[in-house]
Design a protein around this motif. Structure first.
Motif, PDB file in Angstrom:
ATOM      1  N   PHE A 223     -65.799 -13.213  10.912  1.00 44.90           N
ATOM      2  CA  PHE A 223     -64.626 -14.045  11.170  1.00 44.90           C
ATOM      3  C   PHE A 223     -64.042 -14.637   9.891  1.00 44.90           C
ATOM      4  O   PHE A 223     -62.937 -15.178   9.917  1.00 44.90           O
ATOM      5  N   LEU A 224     -64.779 -14.559   8.795  1.00 46.53           N
ATOM      6  CA  LEU A 224     -64.307 -15.117   7.532  1.00 46.53           C
ATOM      7  C   LEU A 224     -63.597 -14.088   6.668  1.00 46.53           C
ATOM      8  O   LEU A 224     -63.149 -14.404   5.566  1.00 46.53           O
ATOM      9  N   THR A 225     -63.490 -12.866   7.157  1.00 51.05           N
ATOM     10  CA  THR A 225     -62.765 -11.838   6.418  1.00 51.05           C
ATOM     11  C   THR A 225     -61.263 -12.022   6.610  1.00 51.05           C
ATOM     12  O   THR A 225     -60.824 -12.635   7.589  1.00 51.05           O
ATOM     13  N   PRO A 226     -60.449 -11.514   5.677  1.00 52.32           N
ATOM     14  CA  PRO A 226     -58.991 -11.662   5.797  1.00 52.32           C
ATOM     15  C   PRO A 226     -58.463 -10.941   7.023  1.00 52.32           C
ATOM     16  O   PRO A 226     -59.087 -10.005   7.528  1.00 52.32           O
ATOM     17  N   VAL A 227     -57.304 -11.354   7.481  1.00 54.50           N
ATOM     18  CA  VAL A 227     -56.778 -10.879   8.754  1.00 54.50           C
ATOM     19  C   VAL A 227     -56.615  -9.361   8.785  1.00 54.50           C
ATOM     20  O   VAL A 227     -56.938  -8.708   9.784  1.00 54.50           O
ATOM     21  N   ARG A 232     -58.330  -4.294  11.060  1.00 56.30           N
ATOM     22  CA  ARG A 232     -58.772  -2.919  10.833  1.00 56.30           C
ATOM     23  C   ARG A 232     -60.134  -2.670  11.489  1.00 56.30           C
ATOM     24  O   ARG A 232     -60.370  -1.619  12.078  1.00 56.30           O
ATOM     25  N   TYR A 233     -60.993  -3.673  11.395  1.00 56.96           N
ATOM     26  CA  TYR A 233     -62.305  -3.578  12.037  1.00 56.96           C
ATOM     27  C   TYR A 233     -62.161  -3.533  13.557  1.00 56.96           C
ATOM     28  O   TYR A 233     -62.765  -2.695  14.232  1.00 56.96           O
ATOM     29  N   ALA A 234     -61.335  -4.413  14.121  1.00 55.49           N
ATOM     30  CA  ALA A 234     -61.168  -4.489  15.573  1.00 55.49           C
ATOM     31  C   ALA A 234     -60.574  -3.207  16.150  1.00 55.49           C
ATOM     32  O   ALA A 234     -60.880  -2.825  17.289  1.00 55.49           O
ATOM     33  N   TRP A 254     -56.589  -3.006  23.866  1.00 54.63           N
ATOM     34  CA  TRP A 254     -55.376  -3.490  23.212  1.00 54.63           C
ATOM     35  C   TRP A 254     -54.974  -4.855  23.764  1.00 54.63           C
ATOM     36  O   TRP A 254     -54.578  -5.761  23.016  1.00 54.63           O
ATOM     37  N   ILE A 255     -55.071  -4.997  25.084  1.00 53.61           N
ATOM     38  CA  ILE A 255     -54.711  -6.266  25.719  1.00 53.61           C
ATOM     39  C   ILE A 255     -55.647  -7.380  25.258  1.00 53.61           C
ATOM     40  O   ILE A 255     -55.216  -8.493  24.951  1.00 53.61           O
ATOM     41  N   THR A 261     -58.827 -11.754  21.294  1.00 56.38           N
ATOM     42  CA  THR A 261     -59.475 -11.598  19.995  1.00 56.38           C
ATOM     43  C   THR A 261     -58.684 -12.237  18.856  1.00 56.38           C
ATOM     44  O   THR A 261     -59.210 -13.076  18.108  1.00 56.38           O
ATOM     45  N   MET A 262     -57.422 -11.844  18.702  1.00 56.23           N
ATOM     46  CA  MET A 262     -56.628 -12.365  17.589  1.00 56.23           C
ATOM     47  C   MET A 262     -56.241 -13.830  17.768  1.00 56.23           C
ATOM     48  O   MET A 262     -56.253 -14.590  16.778  1.00 56.23           O
ATOM     49  N   PRO A 263     -55.903 -14.298  18.985  1.00 49.29           N
ATOM     50  CA  PRO A 263     -55.677 -15.741  19.141  1.00 49.29           C
ATOM     51  C   PRO A 263     -56.905 -16.575  18.785  1.00 49.29           C
ATOM     52  O   PRO A 263     -56.778 -17.650  18.182  1.00 49.29           O
ATOM     53  N   PHE A 264     -58.088 -16.087  19.146  1.00 50.47           N
ATOM     54  CA  PHE A 264     -59.317 -16.797  18.796  1.00 50.47           C
ATOM     55  C   PHE A 264     -59.508 -16.809  17.281  1.00 50.47           C
ATOM     56  O   PHE A 264     -59.847 -17.847  16.695  1.00 50.47           O
ATOM     57  N   TYR A 265     -59.299 -15.661  16.640  1.00 44.74           N
ATOM     58  CA  TYR A 265     -59.418 -15.579  15.183  1.00 44.74           C
ATOM     59  C   TYR A 265     -58.466 -16.570  14.522  1.00 44.74           C
ATOM     60  O   TYR A 265     -58.847 -17.283  13.584  1.00 44.74           O
TER      61      TYR A 265
END
Length: 300
Positions: A223-227, A232-234, A254-255, A261-265
């Motif tokens: 979670f500490l990696t850049p967006v 890319r990982y996800a 995708w949903i 996933t991204m809102p949590f990040y």
């Protein structure tokens, strides 16, 4: 009086892929070597480390109560290291964790007990994880405990505890199942290797379980990696489903990426970077240091 018809106890070896993990490897190995039910072997697969990872493993192996093998896999990628390690296992069961995984003392005992009791039904299984270096983990731990209680109740009543996928940081598979699917796997670094294995197992008729109370803690460093790195990982999840022709699962992934996933990040970007796990507190200085360090590395 000896029961000559009794089956011998199942054996368990653990595979740990490693790349430049000198700072973390000894804690990981110490946890494995201290299991209440001793492991058959610990197999660390070095994936071309450039630091002192191998030296630390060898130093630990010299005084370990459990045999520790160090294998080399020059082809980069966790999937290649994993495969090299799995192929080398001669035990009945293959455990798999990451270097940043800290297993509980009863970890191996729970795996062996589960497969001894339910190995005719399930060929693979995973457990639960919380992060030891991120905040707000108490809520996750309580939810996982409640889920374990529910799973155990279901299991005791003769019910099913199937799970769709394995979690590479805390999992096990029978050696027989690995041999069965080995030829159907493609060692691609563009996919989630644990999800690919899960899907291939299911396609071959093997069932996966979620073992109650099989607990470990991991680092939340992903979670500490850049967006852009995190995205890319996800995206490996979609690639994996696509490779198996699972259109509906790919769409669901995708949903999840867009709505969970991204809102949590994004929501955790500041608190995760401001959190000091050693002091278990938040620090503006730590946040600033994290941001400055990311800029120096070109991560922002």
């Amino acid at each position: 009086m000896n029961d000559t018809g009794a089956r011998p106890p199942l054996t368990l070896s653990v595979v740990v892929p490693a790349f430049d993990e000198g700072e973390a490897i000894e804690t990981c190995l110490a946890r494995l070597a201290a299991q209440e039910l001793p492991l058959d072997r610990i197999i660390v697969v070095d994936n071309g480390s450039r630091d002192d990872t191998v030296a630390r493993i060898e130093r630990f192996a010299a005084q370990s109560p459990v045999p520790v093998d160090v294998l080399s896999e020059p082809t980069k990628g966790t999937v290649h290291a994993r495969t090299r390690g799995y192929d080398a296992v001669t035990s009945d069961l293959i455990g798999r964790i990451d270097v940043d995984t800290h297993v509980e003392p009863d970890w191996s005992a729970r795996i062996v007990d589960f497969f001894t009791r339910h190995g005719e039904t399930y060929s693979a299984a995973s457990g639960f994880c919380v992060a030891y270096d991120l905040p707000f983990q108490g809520r996750f731990a309580r939810a996982q405990h409640a889920m374990s209680e529910s799973l155990q109740t279901t299991l005791d009543a003769g019910g099913d505890i199937d799970n769709e996928r394995l979690f590479g940081s805390n999992m096990a598979v029978t050696r027989a199942a690995w041999r069965d699917v080995r030829g159907s796997l493609r060692d691609s670094t563009a996919k989630f290797e644990d999800l690919d294995l899960s899907l291939t197992l299911s396609e071959r008729g093997h069932r996966i379980a979620l073992i109650p109370y099989l607990q470990a803690s991991i680092s939340g460093r992903r979670f500490l990696t850049p967006v852009r790195h995190y995205v890319r990982y996800a995206l490996r999840e979609m690639t994996t489903y696509d490779d198996h022709g699972l259109t509906e699962q790919k769409r669901s992934a995708w949903i999840r990426l867009a709505t969970v996933t991204m809102p949590f990040y994004a929501a955790m970007w500041i608190p995760f970077r401001a959190y000091d796990p050693e002091r278990t507190s938040f620090s503006a200085r730590r946040l600033a240091r994290s941001v400055i360090g990311a800029r120096r590395l070109g991560w922002t």
